[in-house]
Write an enzyme that holds these catalytic residues in place. Structure first.
Site, PDB file in Angstrom:
ATOM      1  N   TYR A 203       0.833  -1.220   0.000  1.00  0.00           N
ATOM      2  CA  TYR A 203       0.000   0.000   0.000  1.00  0.00           C
ATOM      3  C   TYR A 203       0.862   1.262   0.000  1.00  0.00           C
ATOM      4  O   TYR A 203       0.497   2.264  -0.612  1.00  0.00           O
ATOM      5  CB  TYR A 203      -0.989  -0.006   1.178  1.00  0.00           C
ATOM      6  CG  TYR A 203      -2.242  -0.767   0.817  1.00  0.00           C
ATOM      7  CD1 TYR A 203      -3.229  -0.172   0.041  1.00  0.00           C
ATOM      8  CD2 TYR A 203      -2.407  -2.085   1.191  1.00  0.00           C
ATOM      9  CE1 TYR A 203      -4.358  -0.870  -0.342  1.00  0.00           C
ATOM     10  CE2 TYR A 203      -3.532  -2.801   0.819  1.00  0.00           C
ATOM     11  CZ  TYR A 203      -4.503  -2.189   0.054  1.00  0.00           C
ATOM     12  OH  TYR A 203      -5.621  -2.886  -0.338  1.00  0.00           O
TER      13      TYR A 203
ATOM     14  N   ASP B  98      -7.860   6.270  -4.957  1.00  0.00           N
ATOM     15  CA  ASP B  98      -6.651   7.063  -5.231  1.00  0.00           C
ATOM     16  C   ASP B  98      -6.770   8.550  -4.898  1.00  0.00           C
ATOM     17  O   ASP B  98      -5.776   9.284  -4.975  1.00  0.00           O
ATOM     18  CB  ASP B  98      -6.209   6.880  -6.686  1.00  0.00           C
ATOM     19  CG  ASP B  98      -7.315   7.210  -7.703  1.00  0.00           C
ATOM     20  OD1 ASP B  98      -8.160   8.075  -7.405  1.00  0.00           O
ATOM     21  OD2 ASP B  98      -7.316   6.596  -8.798  1.00  0.00           O
TER      22      ASP B  98
ATOM     23  N   HIS C  74     -15.068   2.262  -1.680  1.00  0.00           N
ATOM     24  CA  HIS C  74     -14.017   1.322  -1.278  1.00  0.00           C
ATOM     25  C   HIS C  74     -12.913   1.983  -0.451  1.00  0.00           C
ATOM     26  O   HIS C  74     -11.818   1.444  -0.325  1.00  0.00           O
ATOM     27  CB  HIS C  74     -13.426   0.635  -2.522  1.00  0.00           C
ATOM     28  CG  HIS C  74     -14.435  -0.223  -3.251  1.00  0.00           C
ATOM     29  ND1 HIS C  74     -14.264  -0.669  -4.536  1.00  0.00           N
ATOM     30  CD2 HIS C  74     -15.644  -0.704  -2.851  1.00  0.00           C
ATOM     31  CE1 HIS C  74     -15.327  -1.398  -4.901  1.00  0.00           C
ATOM     32  NE2 HIS C  74     -16.178  -1.422  -3.897  1.00  0.00           N
TER      33      HIS C  74
ATOM     34  N   THR D  15     -15.501   1.305 -15.369  1.00  0.00           N
ATOM     35  CA  THR D  15     -15.574   0.187 -14.418  1.00  0.00           C
ATOM     36  C   THR D  15     -15.976  -1.078 -15.156  1.00  0.00           C
ATOM     37  O   THR D  15     -16.796  -1.032 -16.079  1.00  0.00           O
ATOM     38  CB  THR D  15     -16.548   0.463 -13.249  1.00  0.00           C
ATOM     39  OG1 THR D  15     -16.680  -0.740 -12.467  1.00  0.00           O
ATOM     40  CG2 THR D  15     -17.916   0.928 -13.713  1.00  0.00           C
ATOM     41  N   SER D  16     -15.403  -2.209 -14.725  1.00  0.00           N
ATOM     42  CA  SER D  16     -15.723  -3.484 -15.368  1.00  0.00           C
ATOM     43  C   SER D  16     -17.089  -3.988 -14.931  1.00  0.00           C
ATOM     44  O   SER D  16     -17.546  -5.019 -15.427  1.00  0.00           O
ATOM     45  CB  SER D  16     -14.634  -4.512 -15.045  1.00  0.00           C
ATOM     46  OG  SER D  16     -14.546  -4.691 -13.650  1.00  0.00           O
TER      47      SER D  16
HETATM   48  N1  APR Z   1     -11.170   4.994 -19.847  1.00  0.00           N
HETATM   49  C1  APR Z   1     -12.294   4.350 -19.447  1.00  0.00           C
HETATM   50  N2  APR Z   1     -12.323   3.058 -19.108  1.00  0.00           N
HETATM   51  C2  APR Z   1     -11.182   2.367 -19.178  1.00  0.00           C
HETATM   52  C3  APR Z   1      -9.963   2.934 -19.591  1.00  0.00           C
HETATM   53  C4  APR Z   1      -9.996   4.332 -19.949  1.00  0.00           C
HETATM   54  N3  APR Z   1      -8.890   4.974 -20.353  1.00  0.00           N
HETATM   55  N4  APR Z   1      -9.008   1.991 -19.552  1.00  0.00           N
HETATM   56  C5  APR Z   1      -9.594   0.870 -19.127  1.00  0.00           C
HETATM   57  N5  APR Z   1     -10.908   1.072 -18.895  1.00  0.00           N
HETATM   58  C6  APR Z   1     -11.925   0.145 -18.400  1.00  0.00           C
HETATM   59  C7  APR Z   1     -11.660  -1.314 -18.658  1.00  0.00           C
HETATM   60  O1  APR Z   1     -12.205  -1.690 -19.922  1.00  0.00           O
HETATM   61  C8  APR Z   1     -12.403  -1.989 -17.508  1.00  0.00           C
HETATM   62  O2  APR Z   1     -13.737  -2.267 -17.866  1.00  0.00           O
HETATM   63  O3  APR Z   1     -11.913   0.277 -16.989  1.00  0.00           O
HETATM   64  C9  APR Z   1     -12.383  -0.929 -16.413  1.00  0.00           C
HETATM   65  C10 APR Z   1     -11.508  -1.245 -15.236  1.00  0.00           C
HETATM   66  O4  APR Z   1     -12.026  -2.363 -14.600  1.00  0.00           O
HETATM   67  P1  APR Z   1     -11.428  -2.893 -13.229  1.00  0.00           P
HETATM   68  O5  APR Z   1      -9.949  -2.952 -13.317  1.00  0.00           O
HETATM   69  O6  APR Z   1     -12.163  -4.129 -12.890  1.00  0.00           O
HETATM   70  O7  APR Z   1     -11.746  -1.724 -12.196  1.00  0.00           O
HETATM   71  P2  APR Z   1     -13.053  -1.473 -11.336  1.00  0.00           P
HETATM   72  O8  APR Z   1     -14.280  -1.801 -12.107  1.00  0.00           O
HETATM   73  O9  APR Z   1     -12.913  -0.105 -10.775  1.00  0.00           O
HETATM   74  O10 APR Z   1     -12.858  -2.538 -10.183  1.00  0.00           O
HETATM   75  C11 APR Z   1     -13.810  -2.582  -9.167  1.00  0.00           C
HETATM   76  O11 APR Z   1     -12.576  -4.239  -8.012  1.00  0.00           O
HETATM   77  O12 APR Z   1     -10.646  -5.149  -7.159  1.00  0.00           O
HETATM   78  C12 APR Z   1     -11.726  -4.378  -6.907  1.00  0.00           C
HETATM   79  O13 APR Z   1     -11.926  -2.883  -5.118  1.00  0.00           O
HETATM   80  C13 APR Z   1     -11.392  -2.987  -6.405  1.00  0.00           C
HETATM   81  O14 APR Z   1     -12.616  -0.925  -6.706  1.00  0.00           O
HETATM   82  C14 APR Z   1     -12.115  -2.074  -7.359  1.00  0.00           C
HETATM   83  C15 APR Z   1     -13.201  -2.979  -7.879  1.00  0.00           C
END
Ligand code: APR
Length: 254
Positions: free
Chosen positions: A71, A114, A129, A199-200
């Site tokens: 971290y 962040d 989170h 977000t995914s």
């Molecule tokens: N602009 C927009 N989206 C983007 C970009 C970009 N430049 N680059 C990547 N992405 C998309 C990807 O296609 C993906 O769908 O951002 C998403 C990121 O997904 P994750 O890495 O799964 O992030 P997130 O959805 O925030 O994860 C949720 O998972 O591990 C936990 O607690 C953690 O808060 C986090 C949670």
């Protein structure tokens, strides 16, 4: 629905909620979680660990030193990073909606830990989170900002009671802060327009919130370069990065 209609609805909306995920910070050089899970896209301390092996209470109690080192590295990285165009446009949308329609017209909900939204000029977002720039006392639960990265030697100590602090984030298997989650739910229920950006849409309960807006007759626009499990439900999906997609939706391409 097409881009023009989605843009018109956003323009007219009296209550807007924005949900952001790691993709919004990708252009600031902070790897997303799916990137971190993908062996090819790794850099620095991300390469040494899988997030889910460190971001859990079990990992912390087993080996607090390693978890704090990880971290502390992420804390240094986010402190060195700068907010990008996507963060700036979200802050601008917030200012615009609040000026036009007053308090309650805009809510920012983020899964990111962040702190970049605040640094881009947004009001404090609902952080589902937590935030890795802060520690939380293991004994008295006081939340405090971490010392500046140059002077920070983990683990941090609570200035109130002297106990060790843990990272102030929500780990796998932990509950989200109830008050924050409830405020986010309310914002999604009340919104005319929700934007789901970067977000995914795989991690619950965050991934389920936009469904509330749809159920109550609002519209949801997703901005993401890739398809997600939410895409088939979205009123409109913009296949773009956060900065480019938001600029198009807000009519700010120049
Ligand atoms: N602009 C927009 N989206 C983007 C970009 C970009 N430049 N680059 C990547 N992405 C998309 C990807 O296609 C993906 O769908 O951002 C998403 C990121 O997904 P994750 O890495 O799964 O992030 P997130 O959805 O925030 O994860 C949720 O998972 O591990 C936990 O607690 C953690 O808060 C986090 C949670």
């Amino acid at each position: 629905m097409d881009l023009q209609q989605a843009a018109a609805l956003l323009h007219a909306a009296r209550r807007v909620v924005v949900m952001t995920g790691a993709g919004v910070s990708a252009e600031s050089g902070i790897p997303t979680f799916r990137d971190a899970l993908n062996e090819n896209g790794l850099a620095g301390h991300w390469a040494r660990f899988k997030p889910q092996d460190l971001a859990s209470p079990e990992a912390y109690w087993r080996d607090p030193e390693t978890v704090w080192d990880w971290y502390a590295g992420r804390y240094r990285d986010v402190t060195a990073a700068s907010p990008n165009a996507g963060h700036a446009l979200i802050a601008r949308l917030e200012r615009r909606k609040l000026a036009q329609h007053g308090e309650g017209a805009f809510t920012l909900v983020t899964q990111n830990v962040d702190g970049l939204h605040l640094r881009a000029g947004s009001r404090p977002p609902l952080e589902l989170h937590g935030n890795l720039t802060h520690g939380r006392c293991e004994a008295c639960e006081t939340v405090q900002p971490l010392p500046a990265p140059e002077t920070f030697v983990p683990p941090p100590t609570c200035t109130r009671c002297g106990s060790r602090m843990r990272p102030n984030v929500v780990w796998f298997g932990e509950m989200l802060p109830q008050d924050v989650l409830e405020a986010a739910q309310l914002a999604f229920e009340r919104a005319d327009v929700a934007l789901v950006i970067g977000t995914s849409s795989q991690v619950y309960p965050a991934a389920g919130l936009a469904g509330e807006t749809l159920r109550r007759g609002g519209t949801v626009t997703e901005i993401n370069p890739d398809e997600t499990p939410f895409t088939p439900h979205a009123s409109f999906s913009l296949r773009a990065t956060a900065g480019v997609g938001l600029a198009a939706l807000m009519g700010e391409q120049d």
